[in-house]
Design an enzyme around this catalytic site. Structure first.
Site, PDB file in Angstrom:
ATOM      1  N   ARG A  80     -42.295  24.884 -92.120  1.00  0.00           N
ATOM      2  CA  ARG A  80     -43.377  24.269 -92.902  1.00  0.00           C
ATOM      3  C   ARG A  80     -43.314  22.756 -92.784  1.00  0.00           C
ATOM      4  NH1 ARG A  80     -46.280  25.678 -96.890  1.00  0.00           N
ATOM      5  NH2 ARG A  80     -47.742  24.614 -95.562  1.00  0.00           N
ATOM      6  N   TYR A 138     -35.426  24.642-101.836  1.00  0.00           N
ATOM      7  CA  TYR A 138     -35.912  24.767-103.202  1.00  0.00           C
ATOM      8  C   TYR A 138     -34.791  25.235-104.125  1.00  0.00           C
ATOM      9  CZ  TYR A 138     -40.818  24.698-101.652  1.00  0.00           C
ATOM     10  OH  TYR A 138     -42.024  24.344-101.134  1.00  0.00           O
ATOM     11  N   HIS A 175     -46.227  20.788-103.719  1.00  0.00           N
ATOM     12  CA  HIS A 175     -47.209  21.681-104.348  1.00  0.00           C
ATOM     13  C   HIS A 175     -47.798  21.002-105.581  1.00  0.00           C
ATOM     14  CE1 HIS A 175     -46.003  25.382-102.131  1.00  0.00           C
ATOM     15  NE2 HIS A 175     -44.837  24.770-102.071  1.00  0.00           N
ATOM     16  N   HIS A 180     -44.118  19.070 -97.756  1.00  0.00           N
ATOM     17  CA  HIS A 180     -45.269  19.106 -98.655  1.00  0.00           C
ATOM     18  C   HIS A 180     -44.815  19.143-100.103  1.00  0.00           C
ATOM     19  CE1 HIS A 180     -44.147  23.324 -97.971  1.00  0.00           C
ATOM     20  NE2 HIS A 180     -44.526  23.524 -99.222  1.00  0.00           N
ATOM     21  N   TYR A 193     -38.953  22.851 -93.951  1.00  0.00           N
ATOM     22  CA  TYR A 193     -38.001  23.958 -94.044  1.00  0.00           C
ATOM     23  C   TYR A 193     -38.504  25.165 -93.248  1.00  0.00           C
ATOM     24  CZ  TYR A 193     -41.185  25.431 -97.800  1.00  0.00           C
ATOM     25  OH  TYR A 193     -42.294  25.774 -98.530  1.00  0.00           O
TER      26      TYR A 193
END
Lengths: 260, 182
Positions: free
Chosen positions: A174, A125, A179, A177, A164
């Site tokens: 995770r 991110y 959000h 995905h 990640y």
């Protein structure tokens, strides 16, 4: 209900421990468990952050019956394409993600805001606290906004995010995905969720995804690959429809219903 | 046609802070306007520790009790009161909105929704104005007095309103569910 194994301070639980906790809770679901369990110890951060009292039933009143309104002054059309927000091309698999936002009666949520954010193709991110040892992409911020159209359709072009690691437990990863942040016609329909990709090998291991104990409800977070949405020599297409709760507004307050 | 099944919620996670916040998101009105009111507080977890990665949104009526349906909440021009705001908590769990007191009949309130890392589904609550009581609100009337006072904001010496959110614990904030939710 608390089954969190007490690990020594500073020591992370193993995947085996987490998986066994997930398995215990998986067998306890009942039909109609449409939402995640907010008391879900395998997701360690939830232990001190979920309410312990039953939610109090309330009838929505004025401010809750009307969602905020967003329009073209709030969102520029280019914000729906996460691959053109910088001067260069982001790295990764270019994808189209589209679908409809519906309310609990199946009516389209029209001209309403949809926001997304995600990791880049390497699973990182653009956030100063994300210190995962994976490259930042100088041409990808991973945030987008759009408005649904008159049929409730949203549409984003982006890069498929990577999985990640996170520190919930040892070797925790995770599933990939995106959000999603959504509004309905009432403020009570507000929802933040995550869209996942079909066939991810990490699903069974991930306590955030598994916090939804009803398997049919879990599947509702999976996008479907749709070859008709893919474009020749350009991008792959995924379709994901989103259903909010019902609206409490009366039809009298929704004149747009009559022009459907 | 059968009614479609709802999409489950998921946590906002820790890394929303580069995506959802925007300029003046917490200023429903400019701090310099007449009647500007600071609504602020701290979000606590079950150990009483402030939550630094929560996001709060509010929705409210104007001073006359009308709920605005104007656009312009994201690119605020400083004039329109859209009745909606967003604020992430800071490193010590605090949030702060600049708004006006909602008006209207009954017991006006600010609708609040809470998201956080570790919180798997959003939580709704209400911040009522000081003086709100059970006789003017069906919700307050339905709760024990010790519980319902947790829904009433506290007037501070500087005339701001403080509304703390306790996700868990002895002071747990009453969170709400609405008809039709699953």
């Amino acid at each position: 209900m608390s089954t969190a194994a007490a690990s020594p301070p500073g020591e992370l639980a193993s995947q085996r421990t987490i998986s066994s906790e997930i398995e215990q809770l998986r067998t306890a679901w009942t039909a109609g468990d449409a939402q995640p369990r907010i008391d879900y110890p395998p997701y360690r951060s939830s232990v001190l952050r979920h309410p312990t009292k039953a939610l109090h039933p309330a009838d929505p009143e004025a401010a809750e019956l009307v969602a905020p309104v967003f329009g073209h002054s709030d969102v520029a059309p280019l914000e729906a394409d996460l691959t053109i927000q910088d001067r260069g091309e982001p790295i990764g698999e270019r994808i189209l993600v589209t679908g409809r936002v519906l309310d609990g009666e199946g009516r389209p949520v029209r001209h309403q805001l949809v926001e997304i954010w995600q990791a880049n193709a390497a699973g990182r991110y653009v956030h100063q606290r994300d210190q995962h040892q994976a490259p930042l992409d100088p041409h990808f911020t991973g945030t987008g906004r759009c408005l649904t159209d008159a049929e409730g359709v949203y549409r984003f072009v982006t890069i498929k995010p990577g999985p990640y690691p996170w520190r919930n437990h040892h070797n925790a990863w995770r599933p990939a995905h995106i959000h999603f942040s959504l509004f309905g016609t009432d403020f009570t329909q507000r929802l933040i969720t995550q869209m996942y990709f079909p066939g991810d090998p990490l699903f069974g291991l991930d306590p955030i995804y598994q916090s939804i104990t009803d398997p049919a409800a879990r599947e509702r977070l999976l996008a479907h690959y749709d070859h008709d949405l893919s474009e020749h020599e350009w991008q792959l297409g995924y379709r994901w429809d989103i259903v909010l709760t019902g609206s409490h507004s009366t039809p009298m307050e929704r004149p747009e219903e009559h022009d459907a | 046609m059968p009614e479609p099944d709802p999409t489950p919620g998921q946590t906002i996670g820790p890394f929303f802070a580069y995506a959802l916040p925007y300029e003046r998101d917490h200023e429903l009105v400019r701090p310099t306007v007449d009647g500007a009111l600071r609504l602020h507080g701290t979000v606590y977890d079950g150990a009483g520790v402030p939550v630094p990665d929560a996001l709060l949104e509010i929705r409210q009526a104007d001073g006359a009790g009308r709920v605005p349906t104007l656009e312009g909440s994201i690119r605020r021009d400083g004039t329109a009161f859209t009745g909606w705001g967003r604020c992430q908590t800071d490193a010590v769990g605090r949030y702060s909105f600049t708004t006006i007191e909602p008006g209207g009949s009954g017991a006006p309130f600010v609708a609040v929704v809470v998201f956080a890392r570790g919180l798997l589904h959003r939580l709704f609550t209400r911040a009522y104005l000081p003086g709100a009581n059970a006789s003017s609100s069906p919700l307050l009337a339905s709760l024990d007095p010790q519980i319902h006072e947790r829904l009433i904001a506290v007037r501070e010496d500087d005339s701001s309103l403080r509304f703390d959110v306790h996700l868990q614990g002895d002071l747990e904030t009453p969170f709400l569910t609405f008809p039709g939710e699953v």
